[in-house]
Structure formats: structure tokens, C-alpha cells
Design a protein around this motif. Structure first.
Motif, PDB file in Angstrom:
ATOM      1  N   ASP A   2      48.325  39.616  32.970  1.00 13.75           N
ATOM      2  CA  ASP A   2      47.931  40.208  34.251  1.00 13.75           C
ATOM      3  C   ASP A   2      47.770  39.128  35.324  1.00 13.75           C
ATOM      4  N   GLU A   3      47.707  39.577  36.560  1.00 13.46           N
ATOM      5  CA  GLU A   3      47.705  38.689  37.721  1.00 13.46           C
ATOM      6  C   GLU A   3      46.526  37.697  37.703  1.00 13.46           C
ATOM      7  N   ILE A   4      45.332  38.164  37.394  1.00 18.25           N
ATOM      8  CA  ILE A   4      44.149  37.298  37.386  1.00 18.25           C
ATOM      9  C   ILE A   4      44.275  36.236  36.298  1.00 18.25           C
ATOM     10  N   LEU A   7      46.703  33.617  37.435  1.00 16.08           N
ATOM     11  CA  LEU A   7      46.100  32.717  38.425  1.00 16.08           C
ATOM     12  C   LEU A   7      45.159  31.718  37.755  1.00 16.08           C
ATOM     13  N   THR A  29      30.581  38.996  42.711  1.00 18.19           N
ATOM     14  CA  THR A  29      31.488  39.103  41.559  1.00 18.19           C
ATOM     15  C   THR A  29      30.756  39.018  40.230  1.00 18.19           C
ATOM     16  N   ALA A  36      37.193  35.017  34.350  1.00 19.02           N
ATOM     17  CA  ALA A  36      38.649  34.875  34.433  1.00 19.02           C
ATOM     18  C   ALA A  36      39.082  33.481  33.994  1.00 19.02           C
ATOM     19  N   HIS A 144      37.645  42.745  42.384  1.00 22.16           N
ATOM     20  CA  HIS A 144      38.930  42.236  41.888  1.00 22.16           C
ATOM     21  C   HIS A 144      39.621  41.387  42.958  1.00 22.16           C
ATOM     22  N   GLN A 145      39.661  41.901  44.186  1.00 21.52           N
ATOM     23  CA  GLN A 145      40.304  41.170  45.278  1.00 21.52           C
ATOM     24  C   GLN A 145      39.569  39.863  45.575  1.00 21.52           C
ATOM     25  N   LYS A 148      40.545  37.362  42.838  1.00 21.71           N
ATOM     26  CA  LYS A 148      41.917  36.918  43.105  1.00 21.71           C
ATOM     27  C   LYS A 148      41.952  35.898  44.238  1.00 21.71           C
ATOM     28  N   LEU A 151      40.420  32.480  43.182  1.00 19.96           N
ATOM     29  CA  LEU A 151      41.316  31.693  42.337  1.00 19.96           C
ATOM     30  C   LEU A 151      42.490  31.131  43.134  1.00 19.96           C
ATOM     31  N   GLU A 152      43.070  31.953  44.005  1.00 26.20           N
ATOM     32  CA  GLU A 152      44.188  31.471  44.829  1.00 26.20           C
ATOM     33  C   GLU A 152      43.764  30.281  45.680  1.00 26.20           C
TER      34      GLU A 152
END
Length: 166
Positions: A2-4, A7, A29, A36, A144-145, A148, A151-152
């Protein structure tokens, strides 16, 4: 993957290239960023510490956020997340840190700070970069956002590519 998780994997690679560690200072969070990161096998080589400071009292106690700051600017503010980052860097000894404070909902918002408002700060000894985000969706979507985006930004910071977004 998954995306997370992807990342977090990318963050680990970036940190390993520079032999650096990261710390997290989280409010809205609730430890999601640290979770994550620690999904990744071997993350103990580059994840130093996670501070879940949900209450203002814990932001003060664990991260040295002055209690009068909450009265003057509120917990969801640039000043608070920047101070949280400084506290996480100082207490953990990590080279990089991220701090988040926001209103995930469904309640708690105001006209100035509606539900979905999140302040994020990424920092190192050399710089701090803060950003006010306005995320859409329910509580889970906002959290979630936030994970994300945190991490980005850490990947960019660890790679030397982050610029002021605030």
C-alpha cells in the motif's frame, strides 16, 4: 504494497543513505506515523523515537511546548508544531523529525480552523519547514492524509529537497 508502506520504505532508504535517524511528534495521528515507519523490517536502524502527545499537557511535559502558547495561538498552529519538532529533535537526538497537530473531526473545528485543518512541521538541526494543510473526508481520511503528507515531507527533507511550503 500500500501507499503508506511504500512511503515508509522510501523514507528508510533515504535515511539509510545519509546514516540518519528520524523521530515523530504526533497529536492528531495518535502514533500513526510511527506505526507506518515501524512496519518496515530493519526500521530500528533509522527510527529513533515517537512521541504521542495528544493532550496539551503532554506536549508541554514531553516536548517542552510552553503552556502559554496554547492560549495565544492554539494547539493547531505553526508555532506549536515547530516547537514540537524542536522538542523531538532535542529529546531523541535524531537528525530529522516531523510534528503534526490537527483537527481530525468529526467535531472540534471552528471557522478559523475547520475540521481537516492540520499543521505539519518537518525539521532538522539546520531547518524547519511548516505547512498548513486542509484535508477532506472523515476522521480516518484526515489522519491517513496527514500520515501520507508527513512521510512525503520527511523523504524530501532526508533527501535535501524540501522547500518552504508554509
Amino acid at each position: 504494497m500500500d501507499e503508506i508502506t511504500q512511503l515508509a520504505t522510501d523514507l528508510g532508504r533515504a535515511l539509510q543513505r545519509s546514516d540518519a535517524q528520524v523521530a515523530t511528534a504526533e497529536s492528531c495521528t495518535g502514533g500513526g506515523i510511527a506505526e507506518a515507519i515501524t512496519r518496515i523490517a530493519g526500521s530500528s536502524a533509522w527510527f529513533e523515537a515517537g512521541y504521542v502527545t495528544y493532550s496539551n499537557a503532554q506536549k508541554t511535559r514531553q516536548l517542552n511546548v510552553p503552556s502559554d502558547l496554547f492560549q495565544s495561538v492554539g494547539a493547531v498552529s505553526r508555532e506549536v508544531v515547530e516547537t514540537m519538532v524542536l522538542g523531538a529533535l532535542e529529546k531523541s537526538g535524531a537528525r530529522f523529525a516531523v510534528a503534526v497537530s490537527g483537527i481530525a473531526g468529526p467535531g472540534g473545528g471552528s471557522q478559523d480552523k475547520p475540521v481537516g485543518t492540520v499543521w505539519i512541521c518537518w525539521g532538522s538541526g539546520e531547518q524547519r519547514v511548516s505547512s498548513r494543510c486542509q484535508f477532506d473526508g472523515n476522521r480516518d481520511a484526515v489522519r491517513h492524509q496527514t500520515v501520507k503528507a508527513a512521510l512525503e515531507g520527511l523523504i524530501k527533507l532526508a533527501s535535501g529537497k524540501i522547500a518552504d511550503r508554509g
